[in-house]
Write a protein that holds these residues in place. Sequence first.
Motif, mmCIF file in Angstrom:
data_model
loop_
_atom_site.group_PDB
_atom_site.id
_atom_site.type_symbol
_atom_site.label_atom_id
_atom_site.label_comp_id
_atom_site.label_asym_id
_atom_site.label_seq_id
_atom_site.Cartn_x
_atom_site.Cartn_y
_atom_site.Cartn_z
ATOM 1 N N VAL A 1 -10.150 2.846 -15.468
ATOM 2 C CA VAL A 1 -10.001 1.724 -16.383
ATOM 3 C C VAL A 1 -8.524 1.356 -16.485
ATOM 4 N N THR A 2 -8.264 0.068 -16.623
ATOM 5 C CA THR A 2 -6.889 -0.411 -16.779
ATOM 6 C C THR A 2 -6.743 -1.148 -18.093
ATOM 7 N N LEU A 3 -5.763 -0.741 -18.869
ATOM 8 C CA LEU A 3 -5.430 -1.381 -20.121
ATOM 9 C C LEU A 3 -4.179 -2.223 -19.885
ATOM 10 N N THR A 4 -4.106 -3.401 -20.511
ATOM 11 C CA THR A 4 -2.942 -4.241 -20.287
ATOM 12 C C THR A 4 -2.211 -4.561 -21.577
ATOM 13 N N CYS A 5 -0.983 -5.062 -21.401
ATOM 14 C CA CYS A 5 -0.065 -5.293 -22.520
ATOM 15 C C CYS A 5 0.742 -6.555 -22.213
ATOM 16 N N ALA A 6 0.479 -7.609 -22.968
ATOM 17 C CA ALA A 6 1.119 -8.900 -22.725
ATOM 18 C C ALA A 6 2.080 -9.244 -23.853
ATOM 19 N N SER A 7 3.115 -10.016 -23.512
ATOM 20 C CA SER A 7 4.108 -10.439 -24.505
ATOM 21 C C SER A 7 4.018 -11.951 -24.717
ATOM 22 N N SER A 8 4.141 -12.374 -25.956
ATOM 23 C CA SER A 8 4.127 -13.800 -26.267
ATOM 24 C C SER A 8 5.359 -14.507 -25.728
ATOM 25 N N THR A 9 6.369 -13.737 -25.303
ATOM 26 C CA THR A 9 7.598 -14.346 -24.783
ATOM 27 C C THR A 9 7.494 -14.672 -23.300
ATOM 28 N N GLY A 10 6.433 -14.182 -22.648
ATOM 29 C CA GLY A 10 6.273 -14.480 -21.229
ATOM 30 C C GLY A 10 6.011 -13.230 -20.413
ATOM 31 N N THR A 11 6.406 -13.278 -19.158
ATOM 32 C CA THR A 11 6.123 -12.176 -18.234
ATOM 33 C C THR A 11 6.805 -10.887 -18.668
ATOM 34 N N VAL A 12 6.031 -9.805 -18.665
ATOM 35 C CA VAL A 12 6.588 -8.480 -18.943
ATOM 36 C C VAL A 12 7.173 -7.933 -17.640
ATOM 37 N N THR A 13 8.431 -7.584 -17.688
ATOM 38 C CA THR A 13 9.129 -7.020 -16.527
ATOM 39 C C THR A 13 9.563 -5.588 -16.859
ATOM 40 N N ALA B 1 0.748 -2.376 -17.627
ATOM 41 C CA ALA B 1 -0.598 -1.827 -17.515
ATOM 42 C C ALA B 1 -0.576 -0.304 -17.554
ATOM 43 N N LEU B 2 -1.646 0.249 -18.103
ATOM 44 C CA LEU B 2 -1.884 1.692 -18.100
ATOM 45 C C LEU B 2 -3.234 1.905 -17.424
ATOM 46 N N THR B 3 -3.246 2.683 -16.356
ATOM 47 C CA THR B 3 -4.478 2.962 -15.633
ATOM 48 C C THR B 3 -4.861 4.418 -15.804
ATOM 49 N N LEU B 4 -6.122 4.642 -16.142
ATOM 50 C CA LEU B 4 -6.674 5.983 -16.225
ATOM 51 C C LEU B 4 -7.657 6.136 -15.077
ATOM 52 N N SER B 5 -7.426 7.111 -14.217
ATOM 53 C CA SER B 5 -8.285 7.355 -13.063
ATOM 54 C C SER B 5 -8.999 8.690 -13.247
ATOM 55 N N GLY B 6 -10.322 8.687 -13.032
ATOM 56 C CA GLY B 6 -11.069 9.918 -13.267
ATOM 57 C C GLY B 6 -11.113 10.234 -14.749
ATOM 58 N N VAL B 7 -11.577 9.272 -15.534
ATOM 59 C CA VAL B 7 -11.556 9.388 -16.991
ATOM 60 C C VAL B 7 -12.375 10.590 -17.460
ATOM 61 N N GLN B 8 -11.805 11.301 -18.419
ATOM 62 C CA GLN B 8 -12.454 12.456 -19.035
ATOM 63 C C GLN B 8 -12.941 12.094 -20.442
ATOM 64 N N SER C 1 9.356 3.606 -19.985
ATOM 65 C CA SER C 1 10.038 2.775 -18.986
ATOM 66 C C SER C 1 9.086 2.354 -17.869
ATOM 67 N N THR C 2 7.958 1.839 -18.257
ATOM 68 C CA THR C 2 6.930 1.231 -17.397
ATOM 69 C C THR C 2 6.133 2.234 -16.569
ATOM 70 N N TYR C 3 6.844 3.092 -15.827
ATOM 71 C CA TYR C 3 6.167 3.928 -14.827
ATOM 72 C C TYR C 3 6.258 5.436 -15.089
ATOM 73 N N ASN C 4 7.207 5.859 -15.902
ATOM 74 C CA ASN C 4 7.556 7.269 -15.971
ATOM 75 C C ASN C 4 6.659 8.083 -16.903
ATOM 76 N N SER D 1 -1.360 6.532 -15.315
ATOM 77 C CA SER D 1 -0.235 5.934 -14.613
ATOM 78 C C SER D 1 0.105 4.582 -15.220
ATOM 79 N N GLY D 2 1.390 4.251 -15.195
ATOM 80 C CA GLY D 2 1.854 2.981 -15.727
ATOM 81 C C GLY D 2 2.328 2.072 -14.603
ATOM 82 N N SER D 3 2.210 0.757 -14.824
ATOM 83 C CA SER D 3 2.614 -0.194 -13.800
ATOM 84 C C SER D 3 2.832 -1.563 -14.433
ATOM 85 N N LEU D 4 3.247 -2.501 -13.583
ATOM 86 C CA LEU D 4 3.242 -3.913 -13.941
ATOM 87 C C LEU D 4 2.114 -4.565 -13.156
ATOM 88 N N LEU D 5 1.331 -5.381 -13.841
ATOM 89 C CA LEU D 5 0.164 -6.005 -13.212
ATOM 90 C C LEU D 5 0.189 -7.490 -13.550
#
Lengths: 110, 117
Positions: free
Chosen positions: A18-30, A74-81, A52-55, A65-69
């Motif tokens: 599953v992937t959870l996302t996080c958006a900002s009203s100011t525009g693109t999250v970098t 975004a936060l992705t959980l793989s093999g959810v428990q 810091s996005t990925y760490n 794991s964290g990323s930009l999508l």
Amino acid sequence: QTVVTQEPSLTVSPGGTVTLTCASSTGTVTSGYYANWFQQKPGQAPRALIFSTYNKHSWTPARFSGSLLGDKAALTLSGVQPEDEADYYCLLYYTGGQLVFGGGTSLTVL
Amino acid sequence: QVQLVQSGVEVKRPGASVKVSCKTSGYTLSDYYIHWVRQAPGQGLEWMGWINPNSGATTSAPKFEDWVTLTRDTSTNTVYMEVNSLRSDDTAIFYCAYGDLFYMAVWGKGTTVAVSS
């Protein structure tokens, strides 16, 4: 006023992804927004997962794991428990030392 | 290891003030920021502000600017958050968290402040 938006709720099957996302009203999250992710279970203090996005912190399970999508963090959980069922919050940094939490995502493992 | 031990439950009347402490251990206080976060019952997390224990500099979210005072005592490795003019809808759990300007790593267990007449 800056608003950070997350999905209010998501459902995932055990073992799924599953992937959870996080958006900002100011525009693109970098990477300059230094996205953080936290997990909170009922009656407990939040626990930091990603900074810091990925760490990952030393205690963060490998399945998180964290990323930009696209234009979001975004936060992705793989093999959810089953124990991953919790509320998840993102936190973004803005110029001037301000930080803003998202409204949180309630993750159900079913 | 890093630990943040917060003060106990507080019950206050409307209009009162409260000072919550966060005692740190396991690291040098001046090396890292301390953030404060509020969580009202059944609600999400709200970032309130941070203090740089090295310089004493603080920054607060606009909503809390005129309401919260953050201080530190380097001799006891303790950081404080004082809130004034409490209202009943200020009932919440207040957390301190250690980290840097951009992140929070280790959190305290939280201090419940109940405001009721």
